[in-house]
Design a protein around this motif. Structure first.
Motif, short mmCIF file in Angstrom:
data_model
loop_
_atom_site.label_atom_id
_atom_site.label_comp_id
_atom_site.label_asym_id
_atom_site.label_seq_id
_atom_site.Cartn_x
_atom_site.Cartn_y
_atom_site.Cartn_z
N SER A 163 0.92 -1.21 -0.03
CA SER A 163 -0.04 0.01 0.03
C SER A 163 0.78 1.15 -0.09
N LEU A 164 0.16 2.46 -0.14
CA LEU A 164 0.96 3.79 -0.15
C LEU A 164 1.29 3.84 1.31
N ALA A 165 0.56 3.55 2.11
CA ALA A 165 0.99 3.79 3.33
C ALA A 165 2.28 3.04 3.76
N ASP A 166 2.38 1.93 3.37
CA ASP A 166 3.61 0.81 3.78
C ASP A 166 4.70 1.53 3.07
N ILE A 167 4.54 2.21 1.63
CA ILE A 167 5.72 2.70 0.84
C ILE A 167 6.14 3.77 1.78
N ALA A 168 5.25 4.76 2.01
CA ALA A 168 5.72 5.94 2.85
C ALA A 168 6.54 5.36 4.11
N SER A 169 5.73 4.37 4.88
CA SER A 169 6.71 3.89 6.04
C SER A 169 7.87 3.61 5.82
N ARG A 170 8.32 2.60 4.80
CA ARG A 170 9.58 2.24 4.58
C ARG A 170 10.46 3.01 4.04
N ILE A 171 9.90 4.01 3.14
CA ILE A 171 11.09 5.03 2.72
C ILE A 171 11.23 6.41 3.80
N GLY A 172 10.26 6.44 4.86
CA GLY A 172 10.54 7.44 5.79
C GLY A 172 9.79 8.66 5.46
N ASP A 173 8.53 8.55 4.67
CA ASP A 173 7.79 9.81 4.48
C ASP A 173 6.94 9.81 5.40
N ARG A 174 6.78 11.04 5.92
CA ARG A 174 5.79 11.25 7.16
C ARG A 174 4.98 12.52 6.62
N HIS A 175 4.88 12.83 5.60
CA HIS A 175 4.11 14.11 5.22
C HIS A 175 3.30 13.80 4.06
N ASP A 176 2.72 12.68 3.96
CA ASP A 176 1.97 12.46 2.55
C ASP A 176 2.38 13.04 1.36
N THR A 177 3.59 13.10 1.10
CA THR A 177 4.20 13.87 0.03
C THR A 177 4.16 12.76 -0.97
N ILE A 178 4.50 11.53 -0.65
CA ILE A 178 4.44 10.56 -1.58
C ILE A 178 3.11 10.30 -2.26
N LYS A 179 1.96 10.47 -1.54
CA LYS A 179 0.58 10.15 -1.87
C LYS A 179 0.36 11.26 -2.80
N ARG A 180 0.92 12.54 -2.65
CA ARG A 180 0.32 13.45 -3.51
C ARG A 180 1.24 13.34 -4.93
N MET A 181 2.51 13.06 -4.82
CA MET A 181 3.27 12.72 -6.04
C MET A 181 2.53 11.65 -6.90
N VAL A 182 2.21 10.45 -6.36
CA VAL A 182 1.83 9.52 -7.03
C VAL A 182 0.31 9.82 -7.72
#
Length: 369
Positions: A163-182
């Motif tokens: 999940s995107l939540a798991d991706i964010a957790s694994r790469i150290g993203d804490r600010h929903d940046t990855i979700k906005r990027m995707v």
């Protein structure tokens, strides 16, 4: 498999799926990949370092076997530099195909001998390398640009294994940046599929992907594209922009990036404050009309400003200019009567404006009594 080994460099090939690459598909040549890495990824600095020190085989390349070759998932920049030194005609081939001239520094035979074999760590699938690569290049020491980060996360998410939540957790993203990027990647892909915008058609060499995902998180852009409030907080899905708003999406992308084919420059020159200002224009029918007619963001923004704000800003500018002229008064040699006439006009205009403002203040005071 899943261990470090030393292999001949000729076994290795560059990865067409490297998230760094903008507008590169599976049919792209190795020369095109090298040209893009040289343009955007400081490959020249790495070439200088290898020429001076040889290849420092400290960190293994991460590779995956595909069609009898070892595809480099992590370390494409290093492999590109090594190949440029090892293959005497490669730089010429890159120039012939891509018109990118690569300056190769001189390298001694001793240093060049370090380029024959490299350490690799072989994985069974791309997914096996994603956590390490993601952390290193998204929040680690060797950060990628925003577009590379977004493509990497989007491909990982679409693998269906995380999940995107798991991706964010694994790469150290804490600010929903990855979700906005995707989410922004999905918008770009929709625009490409519908034929309304291609990254390769942008008017300037640099692709400022952060412009897009920053814009799409602002309410004015969401409303203009009918995306729904806070849409980017949710997991992405294909084709997020409603079909009836595709014309608006084409406009937004051209305002952000322009069009090389049509000779259109972007109206957004910098993320701050232009993204905010464009959003304000999108929320105004008058501002949109001016922008569509003139393609000038400053004019469109000025058209929607309240009269009191325009007056205050103009008055402050006038004061600055008059003070600037006064500070340089020694530059007037007493001969140019035209300048004296201009000064008289400024004085009379300022006095008339001052008298009108004082009168207005008195009237307001009397009305409030």
């Amino acid at each position: 498999m899943e261990s470090v080994a030393t292999v001949p460099v000729q076994w290795l090939v560059l990865d067409h799926g490297n998230p760094r690459l903008v507008n590169v598909g599976g049919e792209t040549t190795q020369e095109q990949i090298i040209a893009q890495l040289y343009r955007a990824e400081d490959l020249g600095e790495l070439l200088e370092s290898i020429a001076a020190n040889g290849y420092l085989d400290i960190e293994p390349l991460i590779v995956l076997e595909e069609s009898g070759s070892l595809v480099v998932l992590e370390g494409n920049r290093r492999l590109a530099a090594i190949r440029l030194f090892r293959e005497p005609d490669l730089a010429d081939r890159v120039f012939a195909r891509e018109r990118v001239k690569i300056a190769l520094p001189d390298i001694s035979d001793e240093r060049k001998s370090t380029l024959d074999h490299v350490s690799v760590y072989r994985v069974t699938a791309r997914e096996d390398a994603r956590s390490f690569i993601g952390f290193k290049h998204i929040n680690g020491a060797a950060k990628w640009g925003s577009y590379a980060k977004a493509r990497f996360a989007a491909d990982w998410y679409r693998s269906g294994n995380v999940s995107l939540a798991d991706i964010a957790s694994r790469i150290g993203d804490r600010h929903d940046t990855i979700k906005r990027m995707v989410n922004a990647i999905y918008v770009l892909e929709q625009a490409d599929t519908e034929g309304i915008f291609q990254i390769a058609d942008r008017a300037i060499p640099r692709f400022n992907f952060s412009h897009l995902y920053t814009a799409l998180s602002r309410a004015q852009y969401m409303q203009f594209l009918n995306l729904g409030a806070a849409w980017s907080r949710y997991d992405p899905s294909p084709n997020p922009v409603p079909r009836e708003q595709l014309g608006h999406l084409r406009e937004v992308l051209r305002w952000l990036y322009g069009s090389k084919e049509d000779g259109i420059e972007p109206v957004v020159q910098s993320q701050n404050p232009d993204i905010k200002n464009l959003g304000e224009v999108l929320a105004s029918s008058e501002g949109l009309t001016v922008l569509r007619t003139t393609r000038m963001l400053a004019e469109a923004l000025a058209s929607i400003q309240p009269a009191d704000r325009k007056f205050a800003e103009a008055l402050l500018r006038a004061r600055r200019e008059v003070r600037e002229a006064s500070n340089n008064l020694r530059g007037f040699d007493g001969r140019d009567e035209v300048l004296v006439g201009i000064a008289e006009d400024v004085s009379e205009t300022a006095q008339a404006m001052h008298d009108w403002m004082k009168k207005k203040m008195r009237n307001v005071a009397m009305e409030s009594e």
